[in-house]
Scaffold this active site. Structure first.
Site, short mmCIF file in Angstrom:
data_model
loop_
_atom_site.label_atom_id
_atom_site.label_comp_id
_atom_site.label_asym_id
_atom_site.label_seq_id
_atom_site.Cartn_x
_atom_site.Cartn_y
_atom_site.Cartn_z
N HIS A 191 34.87 38.60 42.91
CA HIS A 191 33.97 38.07 41.92
C HIS A 191 32.49 38.23 42.64
O HIS A 191 31.51 38.59 42.08
CB HIS A 191 33.87 36.33 41.64
CG HIS A 191 35.24 36.30 40.73
ND1 HIS A 191 36.09 35.31 40.93
CD2 HIS A 191 35.76 36.72 39.41
CE1 HIS A 191 37.04 35.18 40.09
NE2 HIS A 191 36.58 36.17 39.15
N SER A 213 41.87 35.23 41.05
CA SER A 213 42.15 33.81 41.52
C SER A 213 43.56 33.28 41.43
O SER A 213 43.81 32.69 42.62
CB SER A 213 41.42 33.39 40.40
OG SER A 213 40.13 33.38 40.31
N LYS A 267 43.29 26.30 28.52
CA LYS A 267 43.61 26.86 29.67
C LYS A 267 43.91 25.86 30.88
O LYS A 267 43.09 25.35 31.34
CB LYS A 267 42.79 28.38 29.98
CG LYS A 267 43.08 29.12 30.68
CD LYS A 267 42.31 30.30 30.79
CE LYS A 267 42.62 31.38 31.66
NZ LYS A 267 41.77 32.58 32.06
P1 ADP Z 1 38.54 35.40 32.88
O1 ADP Z 1 39.56 34.12 32.83
O2 ADP Z 1 37.17 35.10 31.81
O3 ADP Z 1 39.22 36.72 32.87
P2 ADP Z 1 38.30 35.63 35.93
O4 ADP Z 1 37.39 34.53 36.59
O5 ADP Z 1 39.56 35.89 36.10
O6 ADP Z 1 37.81 34.99 34.26
O7 ADP Z 1 37.16 36.95 35.86
C1 ADP Z 1 35.90 37.00 35.41
C2 ADP Z 1 35.44 38.27 35.65
O8 ADP Z 1 35.41 39.00 37.10
C3 ADP Z 1 36.26 39.45 34.65
O9 ADP Z 1 35.76 40.27 34.06
C4 ADP Z 1 37.20 39.91 35.78
O10 ADP Z 1 37.86 41.32 35.32
C5 ADP Z 1 36.17 39.97 36.94
N1 ADP Z 1 36.89 40.09 38.29
C6 ADP Z 1 37.87 39.14 38.61
N2 ADP Z 1 38.32 39.44 39.82
C7 ADP Z 1 37.73 40.62 40.12
C8 ADP Z 1 37.74 41.71 41.34
N3 ADP Z 1 38.55 41.36 42.17
N4 ADP Z 1 37.02 42.48 41.45
C9 ADP Z 1 35.94 42.90 40.52
N5 ADP Z 1 36.05 42.07 39.13
C10 ADP Z 1 37.00 41.09 39.10
#
Ligand code: ADP
Length: 166
Positions: A22, A135, A46
């Site tokens: 992130h 995560s 969730k």
């Molecule tokens: P959500 O539940 O809305 O998907 P996340 O916290 O899992 O929330 O992810 C938020 C955004 O960050 C999403 O667009 C996800 O694809 C992106 N994301 C999560 N992990 C990574 C990573 N390792 N590299 C790039 N983008 C990521």
């Protein structure tokens, strides 16, 4: 001379917790936009490991470790599009890892476009070394005793250690 409107983007997500994947997206987005608001989506249906407020605190602390000053953090329980309108943001940032993210993100983009044609979604590709981080994998590795200190900001690592001791 025409005065340009500042370009504000929202980076919405669960961030449960925020990872270095992130952070990489956030760092790159902060270069592209005048201001980026990391929006912790607070969705009652969730199940999450950390409360929205704790997730926000960890993100605020992580940003302090970086050399960027155009990023804010907020928590919101409603539609991201509604928040974006209130914040005068026209861009939503999302990160893309491999093919598995594509279908979900494609549907999300189509839904957002249906709700509001003026909002543009911007997708940034995960860099190779961050692509495997999520995560949920961070939580699984932590509970399984794997050292994740290189995969998350310090603020998150300390919270994970506390969680493990419980
Ligand atoms: P959500 O539940 O809305 O998907 P996340 O916290 O899992 O929330 O992810 C938020 C955004 O960050 C999403 O667009 C996800 O694809 C992106 N994301 C999560 N992990 C990574 C990573 N390792 N590299 C790039 N983008 C990521």
């Amino acid at each position: 001379m025409e005065i340009k409107e500042s370009k504000i983007a929202i980076y919405p997500g669960s961030f449960d917790p925020i990872t270095n994947g992130h952070i990489d997206i956030l760092r790159r987005a902060s270069v592209l936009f005048d201001k980026v608001i990391v929006l912790v989506a607070h969705n009652n249906s969730k199940k999450s490991h950390f409360s929205p407020q704790k997730r926000k605190e960890m993100i605020v602390a992580a940003i302090k470790e970086l050399d960027i000053n155009n990023v804010d953090v907020d928590v919101y329980g409603g539609l991201t599009i509604d928040y974006a309108k209130k914040a005068h943001a026209k861009y939503l940032i999302r990160g893309l890892r491999a093919v598995s993210d594509f279908e979900y993100e494609f549907k999300l983009a189509a839904t957002n476009y249906y709700i509001d044609h003026d909002i543009e979604m911007i997708f940034l590709m995960a860099h190779n070394n961050f692509e495997f981080i999520s995560s949920s994998s961070i939580m699984e590795m932590t509970l399984g005793g794997v050292d994740v200190s290189k995969l998350v900001p310090n603020s998150v690592y300390h919270e994970l250690l506390k969680l493990k001791q419980k």
